[in-house]
Design a protein around this motif. Structure first.
Motif, PDB file in Angstrom:
ATOM      1  N   UNK A 107       1.044  -1.191  -0.162  1.00 51.83           N
ATOM      2  CA  UNK A 107       0.248   0.319   0.362  1.00 51.83           C
ATOM      3  C   UNK A 107       0.694   1.173  -0.329  1.00 51.83           C
ATOM      4  N   UNK A 108       0.877   1.839  -0.547  1.00 53.09           N
ATOM      5  CA  UNK A 108       1.234   3.731  -0.557  1.00 53.09           C
ATOM      6  C   UNK A 108       1.468   4.241   0.782  1.00 53.09           C
ATOM      7  N   UNK A 109       2.932   4.663   1.258  1.00 51.15           N
ATOM      8  CA  UNK A 109       2.957   5.053   2.411  1.00 51.15           C
ATOM      9  C   UNK A 109       4.329   4.553   3.196  1.00 51.15           C
ATOM     10  N   UNK A 110       4.965   4.523   3.635  1.00 55.22           N
ATOM     11  CA  UNK A 110       6.238   4.763   4.343  1.00 55.22           C
ATOM     12  C   UNK A 110       6.489   3.171   3.769  1.00 55.22           C
ATOM     13  N   UNK A 111       7.206   2.862   2.706  1.00 55.23           N
ATOM     14  CA  UNK A 111       7.710   1.691   2.386  1.00 55.23           C
ATOM     15  C   UNK A 111       8.153   0.361   3.838  1.00 55.23           C
ATOM     16  N   UNK A 112       7.607  -1.197   3.884  1.00 54.49           N
ATOM     17  CA  UNK A 112       8.698  -1.647   5.288  1.00 54.49           C
ATOM     18  C   UNK A 112       9.785  -2.121   5.368  1.00 54.49           C
ATOM     19  N   UNK A 113      10.071  -2.025   6.112  1.00 54.81           N
ATOM     20  CA  UNK A 113      12.055  -2.096   6.687  1.00 54.81           C
ATOM     21  C   UNK A 113      11.779  -3.296   5.712  1.00 54.81           C
ATOM     22  N   UNK A 114      13.189  -4.274   4.998  1.00 53.56           N
ATOM     23  CA  UNK A 114      12.973  -5.283   4.934  1.00 53.56           C
ATOM     24  C   UNK A 114      13.956  -6.301   5.672  1.00 53.56           C
ATOM     25  N   UNK A 115      14.150  -7.719   6.059  1.00 53.63           N
ATOM     26  CA  UNK A 115      14.820  -7.995   7.088  1.00 53.63           C
ATOM     27  C   UNK A 115      15.050  -9.557   6.450  1.00 53.63           C
ATOM     28  N   UNK A 116      16.210 -10.538   7.396  1.00 52.03           N
ATOM     29  CA  UNK A 116      15.978 -11.795   6.619  1.00 52.03           C
ATOM     30  C   UNK A 116      15.294 -12.005   6.678  1.00 52.03           C
ATOM     31  N   UNK A 117      14.957 -13.619   5.196  1.00 50.01           N
ATOM     32  CA  UNK A 117      14.282 -14.652   5.971  1.00 50.01           C
ATOM     33  C   UNK A 117      15.058 -15.796   5.198  1.00 50.01           C
ATOM     34  N   UNK A 118      15.142 -16.761   6.100  1.00 50.23           N
ATOM     35  CA  UNK A 118      15.808 -18.704   6.262  1.00 50.23           C
ATOM     36  C   UNK A 118      14.236 -19.421   5.067  1.00 50.23           C
ATOM     37  N   UNK A 119      15.057 -19.813   4.131  1.00 51.59           N
ATOM     38  CA  UNK A 119      14.694 -20.751   2.801  1.00 51.59           C
ATOM     39  C   UNK A 119      14.785 -21.548   3.230  1.00 51.59           C
ATOM     40  N   UNK A 120      14.088 -22.975   3.426  1.00 48.88           N
ATOM     41  CA  UNK A 120      13.852 -23.854   3.635  1.00 48.88           C
ATOM     42  C   UNK A 120      13.493 -24.652   2.875  1.00 48.88           C
ATOM     43  N   UNK A 121      13.128 -25.720   2.407  1.00 45.76           N
ATOM     44  CA  UNK A 121      12.904 -27.022   1.287  1.00 45.76           C
ATOM     45  C   UNK A 121      12.783 -28.229   1.493  1.00 45.76           C
ATOM     46  N   UNK A 122      11.754 -28.322   0.894  1.00 44.29           N
ATOM     47  CA  UNK A 122      11.507 -30.159   1.140  1.00 44.29           C
ATOM     48  C   UNK A 122      11.598 -31.021  -0.160  1.00 44.29           C
ATOM     49  N   UNK A 123      12.293 -31.235  -0.585  1.00 42.32           N
ATOM     50  CA  UNK A 123      12.482 -32.806  -1.780  1.00 42.32           C
ATOM     51  C   UNK A 123      11.887 -33.149  -2.005  1.00 42.32           C
ATOM     52  N   UNK A 124      11.252 -34.172  -0.827  1.00 40.29           N
ATOM     53  CA  UNK A 124      10.531 -34.843  -1.370  1.00 40.29           C
ATOM     54  C   UNK A 124       9.598 -35.053  -0.156  1.00 40.29           C
ATOM     55  N   UNK A 125       8.568 -36.173   0.101  1.00 43.49           N
ATOM     56  CA  UNK A 125       7.318 -36.532   1.085  1.00 43.49           C
ATOM     57  C   UNK A 125       8.864 -37.736   2.358  1.00 43.49           C
ATOM     58  N   UNK A 126       8.202 -37.183   2.906  1.00 42.41           N
ATOM     59  CA  UNK A 126       8.654 -38.285   4.092  1.00 42.41           C
ATOM     60  C   UNK A 126      10.509 -37.721   4.279  1.00 42.41           C
ATOM     61  N   UNK A 127      11.165 -36.790   3.570  1.00 40.54           N
ATOM     62  CA  UNK A 127      12.644 -35.961   3.747  1.00 40.54           C
ATOM     63  C   UNK A 127      12.185 -35.359   4.770  1.00 40.54           C
ATOM     64  N   UNK A 128      13.678 -34.994   5.700  1.00 41.66           N
ATOM     65  CA  UNK A 128      13.144 -32.768   5.957  1.00 41.66           C
ATOM     66  C   UNK A 128      13.453 -32.655   5.572  1.00 41.66           C
ATOM     67  N   UNK A 129      13.323 -31.196   5.918  1.00 43.00           N
ATOM     68  CA  UNK A 129      13.610 -30.028   5.087  1.00 43.00           C
ATOM     69  C   UNK A 129      14.533 -29.406   5.336  1.00 43.00           C
ATOM     70  N   UNK A 130      14.963 -28.152   4.563  1.00 45.34           N
ATOM     71  CA  UNK A 130      16.859 -28.139   4.609  1.00 45.34           C
ATOM     72  C   UNK A 130      16.336 -27.368   3.780  1.00 45.34           C
ATOM     73  N   UNK A 131      18.357 -26.159   4.924  1.00 38.18           N
ATOM     74  CA  UNK A 131      17.737 -24.397   4.881  1.00 38.18           C
ATOM     75  C   UNK A 131      18.752 -24.366   3.431  1.00 38.18           C
ATOM     76  N   UNK A 132      18.528 -23.405   2.462  1.00 36.07           N
ATOM     77  CA  UNK A 132      19.204 -23.780   1.257  1.00 36.07           C
ATOM     78  C   UNK A 132      19.717 -22.383   0.509  1.00 36.07           C
ATOM     79  N   UNK A 133      19.354 -21.211   1.668  1.00 36.98           N
ATOM     80  CA  UNK A 133      19.665 -20.338   1.574  1.00 36.98           C
ATOM     81  C   UNK A 133      19.041 -18.553   2.395  1.00 36.98           C
ATOM     82  N   UNK A 134      19.143 -17.623   2.533  1.00 38.21           N
ATOM     83  CA  UNK A 134      18.465 -16.439   2.742  1.00 38.21           C
ATOM     84  C   UNK A 134      17.986 -15.333   1.833  1.00 38.21           C
ATOM     85  N   UNK A 135      17.026 -14.792   2.106  1.00 42.15           N
ATOM     86  CA  UNK A 135      16.707 -13.910   1.187  1.00 42.15           C
ATOM     87  C   UNK A 135      16.215 -12.228   2.108  1.00 42.15           C
ATOM     88  N   UNK A 136      16.362 -11.165   1.541  1.00 40.93           N
ATOM     89  CA  UNK A 136      16.256 -10.109   2.214  1.00 40.93           C
ATOM     90  C   UNK A 136      14.333  -9.177   1.334  1.00 40.93           C
TER      91      UNK A 136
END
Length: 207
Positions: A107-136
């Motif tokens: 929405x118009x106005x003061x832009x929200x400040x960005x911060x680090x978010x961690x991303x985890x992928x699940x490659x196959x059902x039954x396996x574990x979510x694994x960290x693949x990186x971070x984004x702003x």
């Protein structure tokens, strides 16, 4: 009152109909935290399971005792379950990024400040979510969109977890000694039993 030939039932004086069930009081149980660990230096953090605890610090202690006994990892992350945003699940040969909707424009106005978010992928059902990186990003939805741009070429991706780095309690390098086995407890390590030596000796004596 309920009647029965069983004197135990008679003594209980049970009503004919049970009283109306009362809803549980809010916050009558510990919060749930999700635990991730790193098997060795340089390896990605992967999901190992949940713990219930009254606080993040206690959750970390419980996680250490439950998931890292006998130096099973070199690092650990703990995050409240409520702090994790996740996508829908897709098939084992698909990518959930193909069906991730674009986030709504800010929405118009003061832009929200960005911060680090961690991303985890699940490659196959039954396996574990694994960290693949971070984004702003400015929100979990924005982080998912940024993750699609950064990691969308990876396939398959059955499910994605997104969390703010600020919500994650991490083990620091100076805390590595929390996984060290004290000398007086070396007998608890499997190698201390030298089982294979005993097996080989038994085979030689009885061959």
């Amino acid at each position: 009152m309920l009647s029965s030939l069983d004197p135990r039932i008679a003594r209980l004086a049970l009503p004919d109909a049970p009283a109306a069930l009362q809803p549980k009081a809010a916050f009558d149980q510990f919060e749930t935290y999700e635990v991730f660990h790193q098997k060795k230096d340089g390896a990605p953090f992967s999901y190992v399971g949940p713990v219930h605890a009254p606080s993040a610090d206690v959750a970390f202690l419980f996680a250490k005792e439950q998931y890292s006994r006998r130096a099973a990892c070199s690092g650990m992350w703990v995050v409240p379950t409520s702090a994790i945003s996740l996508t829908r699940y897709v098939g084992d040969q698909e990518s959930v990024y193909d069906v991730v909707p674009a986030s709504a424009p800010e929405a118009p106005g003061v832009p929200a400040e960005s911060e680090d978010y961690l991303i985890f992928h699940l490659k196959k059902r039954g396996k574990a979510h694994t960290h693949v990186g971070a984004v702003q990003a400015t929100s979990a939805a924005d982080a998912l969109e940024q993750a699609k741009r950064a990691f969308g070429e990876q396939r398959p991706v059955v499910n994605v977890w997104v969390m703010r780095r600020a919500d994650v309690l991490t083990s620091e390098l100076e805390d590595r000694d929390i996984w060290s086995t004290t000398p007086e407890k070396k007998y608890r390590d499997a190698i201390a039993y030298k089982v294979q030596d005993r097996i080989d000796r038994f085979k030689q004596e009885h061959s």
